[in-house]
Design a protein around this motif. Structure first.
Motif, short mmCIF file in Angstrom:
data_model
loop_
_atom_site.label_atom_id
_atom_site.label_comp_id
_atom_site.label_asym_id
_atom_site.label_seq_id
_atom_site.Cartn_x
_atom_site.Cartn_y
_atom_site.Cartn_z
N THR A 58 -8.54 -91.89 -37.87
CA THR A 58 -6.71 -91.54 -37.06
C THR A 58 -7.29 -91.34 -35.02
OG1 THR A 58 -7.23 -89.42 -37.10
CG2 THR A 58 -5.98 -90.66 -38.68
N TRP A 59 -7.77 -90.74 -35.00
CA TRP A 59 -8.02 -90.53 -33.33
C TRP A 59 -8.93 -89.14 -33.05
CZ3 TRP A 59 -6.79 -85.93 -30.69
CH2 TRP A 59 -5.70 -85.41 -31.77
N LEU A 60 -10.00 -89.41 -32.46
CA LEU A 60 -10.40 -88.69 -31.45
C LEU A 60 -10.50 -88.13 -29.75
CD1 LEU A 60 -13.53 -88.64 -34.23
CD2 LEU A 60 -11.84 -86.93 -34.09
N LEU A 61 -10.65 -87.15 -29.46
CA LEU A 61 -10.94 -86.98 -28.01
C LEU A 61 -11.63 -87.53 -27.66
CD1 LEU A 61 -9.53 -85.76 -25.84
CD2 LEU A 61 -11.71 -83.78 -26.18
N GLY A 62 -11.64 -89.06 -26.41
CA GLY A 62 -13.08 -89.49 -26.72
C GLY A 62 -13.96 -88.99 -25.42
N GLN A 63 -12.48 -88.71 -24.15
CA GLN A 63 -13.03 -88.20 -23.04
C GLN A 63 -12.12 -86.87 -22.15
OE1 GLN A 63 -15.55 -89.62 -18.61
NE2 GLN A 63 -14.25 -91.17 -19.68
N GLY A 64 -13.12 -86.06 -21.47
CA GLY A 64 -12.42 -85.13 -21.22
C GLY A 64 -11.67 -85.27 -19.81
#
Length: 247
Positions: A58-64
């Motif tokens: 689905t989706w993930l946190l890539g860069q904060g």
């Protein structure tokens, strides 16, 4: 057709509706920043921009947001006008993933002048806050002035490299309505950030200042930024010290 008359080198020139839109965007880009007292404080009042739970399909946190190693390495170029920090959150997601408004508001811009190509949307919220959704795959069907509800689909995630293969992700920013102040979205968005920060990612943690190694090392402590302000992270002893280093 309504026109605004301007003067250029002593000559009167007309500005059509398209020009007015561009002028409005330009003025917003260089408007005076709103005082912090005029913007709503963080209270986890917004939601995530996706409906599905995070995960590899689905989706993930890539860069904060903030003082990431990626932004540090480009602190004088790409991020130089943002005090050297990554002024948004990157969510890795397949192209075409429905993007949802993080809160109730009004559509302020569709493909406006605030970057994140190929397509973007800006929504104004209560408390003089604005959210920007960048790198959308196609132009949003939203209309400027349209009211939207939290969770309403406002576009599709795309790719900053225009390929849908190289770097598909959504870039989400939270700004003041003048577009001069950039806020860390983490304390504004209700989510399990501790878990999100553990999974996914582009291999980019936060850049260390070895003179103050504990500063800005968690998602919730990243500083706000002011457009055009001085660099926040010109460290004397940075770590990683050079491109290619790892946290």
């Amino acid at each position: 057709m309504f026109k605004l008359n301007l003067f250029r080198r002593g000559r009167r020139v007309g500005l059509g509706m398209a020009g007015l839109l561009l002028l409005g965007g330009a003025l917003a880009h260089y408007a005076a920043p709103l005082p912090l007292s005029a913007t709503a404080p963080p209270s986890r009042q917004f939601g995530l921009p996706f409906a599905d739970a995070p995960g590899p399909d689905t989706w993930l946190l890539g860069q904060g947001y903030g003082n990431t190693t990626g932004s540090y390495r480009q602190r004088r170029s790409t991020y130089g006008n943002l005090q050297g920090i990554h002024a948004g959150l990157d969510f890795s997601a397949p192209c075409g993933t429905p993007v949802r408004a993080i809160g109730d508001g009004r559509v302020a811009e569709v493909d406006g002048t605030h970057g994140s190509p190929p397509h973007n949307v800006v929504i104004d919220h209560a408390g003089n806050l604005s959210s920007l959704y960048g790198h959308l795959r196609v132009r949003s069907s939203m209309r400027v002035g349209q009211q939207v509800k939290r969770g309403q689909v406002i576009g599709e995630s795309g790719d900053s490299q225009f390929t849908c293969v190289s770097a598909p992700h959504l870039h989400l920013e939270l700004r003041d309505r003048s577009h001069q102040r950039f806020f860390n979205p983490v304390p504004y968005i209700a989510a399990d950030w501790d878990t999100l920060a553990l999974a996914g990612g582009f291999g980019r943690g936060y850049e260390y200042d070895l003179d103050q190694p504990r500063r800005w090392q968690t998602p919730d402590t990243q500083p706000g930024a002011l457009r055009g302000g001085p660099l926040l992270n010109e460290f004397r002893r940075p770590w990683p010290p050079a491109p290619g280093g790892a946290r």
